[in-house]
Design an enzyme around this catalytic site. Structure first.
Site, PDB file in Angstrom:
ATOM      1  N   CYS A  89      14.362   3.619  -9.919  1.00 36.40           N
ATOM      2  CA  CYS A  89      15.272   3.218 -11.007  1.00 36.40           C
ATOM      3  C   CYS A  89      14.662   3.368 -12.400  1.00 36.40           C
TER       4      CYS A  89
ATOM      5  N   ARG B 251      28.519  11.859  -1.226  1.00 30.26           N
ATOM      6  CA  ARG B 251      29.183  11.285  -0.044  1.00 30.26           C
ATOM      7  C   ARG B 251      29.193   9.750  -0.152  1.00 30.26           C
ATOM      8  N   GLY B 252      30.341   9.159   0.153  1.00 33.74           N
ATOM      9  CA  GLY B 252      30.443   7.693   0.128  1.00 33.74           C
ATOM     10  C   GLY B 252      30.998   7.168  -1.187  1.00 33.74           C
ATOM     11  N   PHE B 253      30.969   7.982  -2.232  1.00 30.91           N
ATOM     12  CA  PHE B 253      31.537   7.544  -3.513  1.00 30.91           C
ATOM     13  C   PHE B 253      32.974   8.083  -3.635  1.00 30.91           C
TER      14      PHE B 253
ATOM     15  N   GLY C  15      17.884  12.469   1.470  1.00 34.67           N
ATOM     16  CA  GLY C  15      17.920  11.213   2.207  1.00 34.67           C
ATOM     17  C   GLY C  15      16.537  10.595   2.317  1.00 34.67           C
TER      18      GLY C  15
ATOM     19  N   GLU D  30      21.209  13.009 -10.083  1.00 39.99           N
ATOM     20  CA  GLU D  30      20.589  12.361 -11.253  1.00 39.99           C
ATOM     21  C   GLU D  30      19.397  13.186 -11.747  1.00 39.99           C
TER      22      GLU D  30
ATOM     23  N   PHE E  76       0.858  -1.179   0.000  1.00 39.53           N
ATOM     24  CA  PHE E  76       0.000   0.000   0.000  1.00 39.53           C
ATOM     25  C   PHE E  76       0.896   1.232   0.000  1.00 39.53           C
TER      26      PHE E  76
ATOM     27  N   HIS F 114      38.274  -4.013 -28.629  1.00 35.39           N
ATOM     28  CA  HIS F 114      38.573  -2.737 -29.250  1.00 35.39           C
ATOM     29  C   HIS F 114      37.598  -2.462 -30.389  1.00 35.39           C
TER      30      HIS F 114
ATOM     31  N   LEU G 126      19.737  -0.730  -3.015  1.00 33.51           N
ATOM     32  CA  LEU G 126      19.744  -1.041  -4.447  1.00 33.51           C
ATOM     33  C   LEU G 126      18.763  -2.163  -4.736  1.00 33.51           C
TER      34      LEU G 126
HETATM   35  P1  FAD Z   1      10.462  -0.720  -1.958  1.00 38.09           P
HETATM   36  O1  FAD Z   1      10.729  -0.981  -3.391  1.00 38.09           O
HETATM   37  O2  FAD Z   1      10.501   0.696  -1.514  1.00 38.09           O
HETATM   38  O3  FAD Z   1       9.026  -1.364  -1.645  1.00 38.09           O
HETATM   39  C1  FAD Z   1       8.378  -1.210  -0.416  1.00 38.09           C
HETATM   40  C2  FAD Z   1       6.873  -1.245  -0.646  1.00 38.09           C
HETATM   41  O4  FAD Z   1       6.206  -1.486   0.595  1.00 38.09           O
HETATM   42  C3  FAD Z   1       6.313   0.074  -1.167  1.00 38.09           C
HETATM   43  O5  FAD Z   1       5.408  -0.161  -2.217  1.00 38.09           O
HETATM   44  C4  FAD Z   1       5.588   0.654   0.044  1.00 38.09           C
HETATM   45  O6  FAD Z   1       4.552   1.530  -0.292  1.00 38.09           O
HETATM   46  C5  FAD Z   1       5.090  -0.617   0.697  1.00 38.09           C
HETATM   47  N1  FAD Z   1       4.775  -0.504   2.128  1.00 38.09           N
HETATM   48  C6  FAD Z   1       5.471   0.163   3.076  1.00 38.09           C
HETATM   49  N2  FAD Z   1       4.930  -0.039   4.280  1.00 38.09           N
HETATM   50  C7  FAD Z   1       3.870  -0.857   4.092  1.00 38.09           C
HETATM   51  C8  FAD Z   1       2.929  -1.447   4.980  1.00 38.09           C
HETATM   52  N3  FAD Z   1       2.998  -1.256   6.297  1.00 38.09           N
HETATM   53  N4  FAD Z   1       1.936  -2.227   4.447  1.00 38.09           N
HETATM   54  C9  FAD Z   1       1.871  -2.435   3.104  1.00 38.09           C
HETATM   55  N5  FAD Z   1       2.754  -1.928   2.233  1.00 38.09           N
HETATM   56  C10 FAD Z   1       3.751  -1.148   2.723  1.00 38.09           C
HETATM   57  N6  FAD Z   1      18.293   1.152  -7.122  1.00 38.09           N
HETATM   58  C11 FAD Z   1      19.023   0.587  -8.097  1.00 38.09           C
HETATM   59  O7  FAD Z   1      19.441  -0.565  -7.949  1.00 38.09           O
HETATM   60  N7  FAD Z   1      19.302   1.252  -9.271  1.00 38.09           N
HETATM   61  C12 FAD Z   1      18.859   2.506  -9.500  1.00 38.09           C
HETATM   62  O8  FAD Z   1      19.125   3.083 -10.553  1.00 38.09           O
HETATM   63  C13 FAD Z   1      18.073   3.130  -8.497  1.00 38.09           C
HETATM   64  N8  FAD Z   1      17.570   4.359  -8.702  1.00 38.09           N
HETATM   65  C14 FAD Z   1      16.757   4.913  -7.755  1.00 38.09           C
HETATM   66  C15 FAD Z   1      16.234   6.168  -8.001  1.00 38.09           C
HETATM   67  C16 FAD Z   1      15.420   6.768  -7.073  1.00 38.09           C
HETATM   68  C17 FAD Z   1      14.829   8.126  -7.366  1.00 38.09           C
HETATM   69  C18 FAD Z   1      15.121   6.096  -5.844  1.00 38.09           C
HETATM   70  C19 FAD Z   1      14.222   6.737  -4.806  1.00 38.09           C
HETATM   71  C20 FAD Z   1      15.642   4.849  -5.581  1.00 38.09           C
HETATM   72  C21 FAD Z   1      16.475   4.245  -6.535  1.00 38.09           C
HETATM   73  N9  FAD Z   1      17.028   2.984  -6.323  1.00 38.09           N
HETATM   74  C22 FAD Z   1      17.806   2.404  -7.303  1.00 38.09           C
HETATM   75  C23 FAD Z   1      16.813   2.255  -5.048  1.00 38.09           C
HETATM   76  C24 FAD Z   1      15.717   1.178  -5.201  1.00 38.09           C
HETATM   77  O9  FAD Z   1      14.546   1.749  -5.709  1.00 38.09           O
HETATM   78  C25 FAD Z   1      15.464   0.541  -3.840  1.00 38.09           C
HETATM   79  O10 FAD Z   1      16.684   0.056  -3.325  1.00 38.09           O
HETATM   80  C26 FAD Z   1      14.480  -0.620  -3.915  1.00 38.09           C
HETATM   81  O11 FAD Z   1      13.263  -0.218  -4.475  1.00 38.09           O
HETATM   82  C27 FAD Z   1      14.249  -1.185  -2.510  1.00 38.09           C
HETATM   83  O12 FAD Z   1      13.316  -2.225  -2.561  1.00 38.09           O
HETATM   84  P2  FAD Z   1      12.516  -2.662  -1.267  1.00 38.09           P
HETATM   85  O13 FAD Z   1      11.798  -3.906  -1.640  1.00 38.09           O
HETATM   86  O14 FAD Z   1      13.393  -2.677  -0.082  1.00 38.09           O
HETATM   87  O15 FAD Z   1      11.449  -1.495  -1.001  1.00 38.09           O
HETATM   88  P1  NA7 Z   2      21.520  10.428   0.769  1.00 42.52           P
HETATM   89  O1  NA7 Z   2      22.382   9.487   0.016  1.00 42.52           O
HETATM   90  O2  NA7 Z   2      21.142  10.050   2.137  1.00 42.52           O
HETATM   91  O3  NA7 Z   2      22.217  11.865   0.785  1.00 42.52           O
HETATM   92  C1  NA7 Z   2      21.569  12.974   1.288  1.00 42.52           C
HETATM   93  C2  NA7 Z   2      22.060  14.238   0.608  1.00 42.52           C
HETATM   94  O4  NA7 Z   2      21.286  15.348   1.060  1.00 42.52           O
HETATM   95  C3  NA7 Z   2      23.491  14.571   0.969  1.00 42.52           C
HETATM   96  O5  NA7 Z   2      24.072  15.284  -0.074  1.00 42.52           O
HETATM   97  C4  NA7 Z   2      23.325  15.436   2.227  1.00 42.52           C
HETATM   98  O6  NA7 Z   2      24.384  16.311   2.447  1.00 42.52           O
HETATM   99  C5  NA7 Z   2      22.093  16.232   1.845  1.00 42.52           C
HETATM  100  N1  NA7 Z   2      21.292  16.657   2.986  1.00 42.52           N
HETATM  101  C6  NA7 Z   2      20.866  15.904   4.021  1.00 42.52           C
HETATM  102  N2  NA7 Z   2      20.087  16.646   4.844  1.00 42.52           N
HETATM  103  C7  NA7 Z   2      20.028  17.877   4.307  1.00 42.52           C
HETATM  104  C8  NA7 Z   2      19.357  19.066   4.673  1.00 42.52           C
HETATM  105  N3  NA7 Z   2      18.611  19.117   5.784  1.00 42.52           N
HETATM  106  N4  NA7 Z   2      19.488  20.155   3.890  1.00 42.52           N
HETATM  107  C9  NA7 Z   2      20.256  20.093   2.780  1.00 42.52           C
HETATM  108  N5  NA7 Z   2      20.913  18.992   2.363  1.00 42.52           N
HETATM  109  C10 NA7 Z   2      20.791  17.904   3.121  1.00 42.52           C
HETATM  110  O7  NA7 Z   2      20.164  10.771   0.015  1.00 42.52           O
HETATM  111  P2  NA7 Z   2      19.453  10.468  -1.359  1.00 42.52           P
HETATM  112  O8  NA7 Z   2      18.096  11.062  -1.195  1.00 42.52           O
HETATM  113  O9  NA7 Z   2      20.212  10.897  -2.543  1.00 42.52           O
HETATM  114  O10 NA7 Z   2      19.386   8.887  -1.418  1.00 42.52           O
HETATM  115  C11 NA7 Z   2      18.852   8.153  -0.389  1.00 42.52           C
HETATM  116  C12 NA7 Z   2      19.217   6.725  -0.516  1.00 42.52           C
HETATM  117  O11 NA7 Z   2      18.449   6.131  -1.557  1.00 42.52           O
HETATM  118  C13 NA7 Z   2      20.662   6.522  -0.829  1.00 42.52           C
HETATM  119  O12 NA7 Z   2      21.346   6.083   0.320  1.00 42.52           O
HETATM  120  C14 NA7 Z   2      20.633   5.491  -1.919  1.00 42.52           C
HETATM  121  O13 NA7 Z   2      21.382   4.363  -1.590  1.00 42.52           O
HETATM  122  C15 NA7 Z   2      19.186   5.193  -2.204  1.00 42.52           C
HETATM  123  P3  NA7 Z   2      25.691  15.874   3.326  1.00 42.52           P
HETATM  124  O14 NA7 Z   2      26.587  15.116   2.392  1.00 42.52           O
HETATM  125  O15 NA7 Z   2      25.184  15.033   4.459  1.00 42.52           O
HETATM  126  O16 NA7 Z   2      26.243  17.174   3.768  1.00 42.52           O
END
Ligand code: FAD
Ligand code: NA7
Length: 530
Positions: A97, A258-260, A325, A236, A76, A505, A373
């Site tokens: 993704c 951060r981390g890369f 985050g 991105e 949900f 190549h 991921l």
């Molecule tokens: P999710 O896919 O988040 O699924 C959790 C589901 O549970 C959701 O549908 C949520 O609504 C549902 N849910 C939550 N709580 C409840 C509840 N209590 N009851 C019922 N349903 C519930 N990863 C990659 O590998 N490559 C990429 O290029 C990449 N790009 C990304 C780009 C973006 C913008 C974002 C945000 C993430 C990206 N990721 C990417 C990360 C990837 O999407 C996640 O790592 C992955 O989806 C995690 O899967 P999951 O099963 O843990 O959770």
């Molecule tokens: P991340 O990877 O948790 O990074 C958060 C970024 O946002 C980072 O650059 C932080 O800066 C910045 N940040 C965090 N808090 C603030 C506030 N309050 N104001 C301004 N900037 C802030 O977040 P993403 O959303 O890109 O990705 C989340 C996860 O999804 C990531 O771990 C992936 O694996 C999948 P900092 O470097 O801390 O100064």
């Protein structure tokens, strides 16, 4: 305990195989006669209940059902602050993704159209139709949502489009969008709820700003956009928006990515800046005010007050996107009712078998202290199900997981960054081989400010026979290249192995087979023509 596989023919009297529920959007799966069944020593409604129908939860549920478990998945989506919502499949398919890669592709097509002119094509890069791109992407996603539901039905997984919370360690209560409730019991639970983006504690942020949960289905053209945050999601989004012609600025609190690997992160920043993305660094948002409301097809006008180098400034944007985050949804499932332990940031500690501190509750995917991921969530879900219901002993390997940042200059990495390797093994034990490279496809381009960013780096452990600790690549097709080399890292490849490998190549991947300049030497890494 290892589950024993028996067949339904021997369990015909089991009456709970078909459960008829009366609320919500759901269906109940009824196993076909040839489906394997497990031997049961419990009276719960299901063998396994999975909370979350995203990458990890679906993989786990389908694998468990394949081995005969009676499985239910709850999925949900709570609407965003801007009321965006989506279907089954989780973050990756709906708001991660997939739409991200498709919008990245839209932006890369823009670059390729310019390149095409150097190859004799009569194409001009005029304008980009936001509505058409979003429409086509959303159509694809909706088709996939439908396919997932069909797939679950075919695989005998019961799906409830309902939000689940714990009552006790064998019972969840779920509620659908109309408020109708049901109670379900299960022998085991897998938590796979993933996470959602954070909003900062800044006036106006959740009222007027969006997150990655909204951008991919935004009804109107985003207009002048401010992306807040400097991790991969922010960069991105900024990259593809700029690539399709949106006026884009990134507000960076401290460092990029951060981390890369820091060399690669700074090159990405440089490339994006040369491509037209503006950076405010260091900067922090302070306030967002709405000057003009959005309409169904036009973006709002927002005044953003922020600090830059400690000085307060403001500017008008149409869209503000926070990517600062994400937070796991652990605290939303009534974890106290089962005594579930979790960290203050919502991450759930598990043992090597993904078991939480509650003896029948497992957790996978983005809920764990591991790279967030999709392939890792899928792997952990699938292997967990095999261990629970097919006697497998194989554990998920969380080390050397390849990943790619789909910024306009793509960045693939696997293993440790240079800084991480130095911190772990000491500077004297680390050698870094690196070089710039020029993709052959780009040699007929006019010289430009975008030259000199394609880069490759191998981080090796001198003390361990030059074993490769990290591989980093900036250039086209980073995901394809890094995914393949990832195998080398998990097999313990050394620099000698990479030297032995004969490259293909003319490709970009061959750059890793001919690296001979160490960073320590300080020698030039300018591109050599072949
Ligand atoms: P999710 O896919 O988040 O699924 C959790 C589901 O549970 C959701 O549908 C949520 O609504 C549902 N849910 C939550 N709580 C409840 C509840 N209590 N009851 C019922 N349903 C519930 N990863 C990659 O590998 N490559 C990429 O290029 C990449 N790009 C990304 C780009 C973006 C913008 C974002 C945000 C993430 C990206 N990721 C990417 C990360 C990837 O999407 C996640 O790592 C992955 O989806 C995690 O899967 P999951 O099963 O843990 O959770
Ligand atoms: P991340 O990877 O948790 O990074 C958060 C970024 O946002 C980072 O650059 C932080 O800066 C910045 N940040 C965090 N808090 C603030 C506030 N309050 N104001 C301004 N900037 C802030 O977040 P993403 O959303 O890109 O990705 C989340 C996860 O999804 C990531 O771990 C992936 O694996 C999948 P900092 O470097 O801390 O100064």
């Amino acid at each position: 305990m290892i589950a024993i596989r028996v067949y339904r023919a021997t369990l015909k009297t089991v009456s709970y195989l078909s459960i008829t529920a009366k609320v919500g959007r759901f269906y109940s799966a009824v196993p076909a006669d040839d489906m394997p069944q497990i031997e049961r020593s419990h009276d719960y409604n299901f063998d396994l209940a999975v909370l979350g129908g995203g990458s990890g939860g679906l993989a786990c549920a389908k694998e468990a059902a394949k081995h005969g478990a009676k499985v239910v998945v709850f999925d949900f989506v709570q609407p965003t602050a801007q009321k965006t919502t989506w279907g089954i499949g989780g973050t990756c398919l709906n708001v991660g993704c997939i739409p991200k890669k498709l919008m990245h592709t839209a932006s890369i097509y823009g670059e390729l159209m310019e390149d095409a002119q150097n190859y004799g094509w009569d194409v001009t890069r005029n304008s980009h139709d936001w509505g058409k791109m979003v429409g086509n992407i959303q159509n694809h996603i909706k088709g996939q949502n439908w396919k997932i539901r069909v797939d679950l039905r075919e695989k005998n997984v019961t799906y409830y489009n309902e939000y689940a919370t714990f009552v006790d360690k064998h019972t969840v209560k779920s509620v659908n969008k109309r408020g109708a409730e049901r109670t379900v019991t299960a022998d085991k639970f897998v938590l796979a709820m993933g996470g959602r983006p954070n909003y900062p504690d800044v006036p106006g942020a959740s009222d007027f700003a969006i997150t990655s949960d909204d951008i991919f289905s935004l009804k109107y053209h985003p207009g002048k956009t401010l992306c807040v945050g400097a991790s991969y999601i922010s960069l991105e989004c900024a990259g593809f928006l700029n690539g399709i012609g949106v006026d884009t600025t990134v507000l960076v609190r401290s460092i990029l990515l951060r981390g890369f690997d820091s060399d690669c992160s700074e090159k990405i920043g440089g490339y994006m800046e040369q491509s037209g993305v503006k950076f405010i660094r260091p900067g922090l948002p302070k306030k967002i005010e709405c000057i003009k409301e959005a309409t169904a097809d036009t973006a709002p006008e927002l005044r953003v007050t922020y600090t830059h180098n400690g000085e307060e400034k403001s500017d008008i944007y149409n869209t503000v996107l926070f990517a600062i985050g994400r937070k796991p949804l652990t605290d939303k499932i009534n974890p106290e009712s089962i005594g579930l332990k979790y960290d203050p940031n919502g991450k759930i500690p598990v043992n090597e078998e993904e078991l939480t501190n509650v003896d029948n509750v497992y957790a996978i995917g983005d809920l764990l202290n591991a790279p967030e991921l999709t392939p890792l969530a899928i792997q952990s879900g699938r292997l967990l199900a095999k261990r629970l219901y097919a006697g497998s002993k194989i554990l998920t390997d969380y080390v050397n997981v390849p990943t790619t940042v789909f910024t306009p200059l793509e960045y693939g990495s696997v293993g440790l960054s240079e800084d991480q390797a130095i911190a772990k093994y000491g500077e004297d034990n680390i050698e870094v081989y690196h070089t710039l490279h020029t993709p052959t496809e780009q040699v007929v381009r006019e010289p430009s400010e975008l030259d000199g960013y394609n880069y490759a780096k191998l981080v090796v452990n001198i003390a361990d026979n030059e074993c490769i600790l990290g591989l980093h690549y900036l250039g086209p097709n980073a995901g394809e290249i890094t995914g393949g080399f990832g195998l080398g890292l998990i097999m313990g490849a050394t620099k000698t192995d990479f030297d032995r490998l004969v490259g293909i190549h003319p490709t970009c991947s061959e750059v890793f087979t001919t690296m001979n300049i160490t960073k320590r030497s300080g020698n030039s890494i300018d591109v050599e023509d072949c």
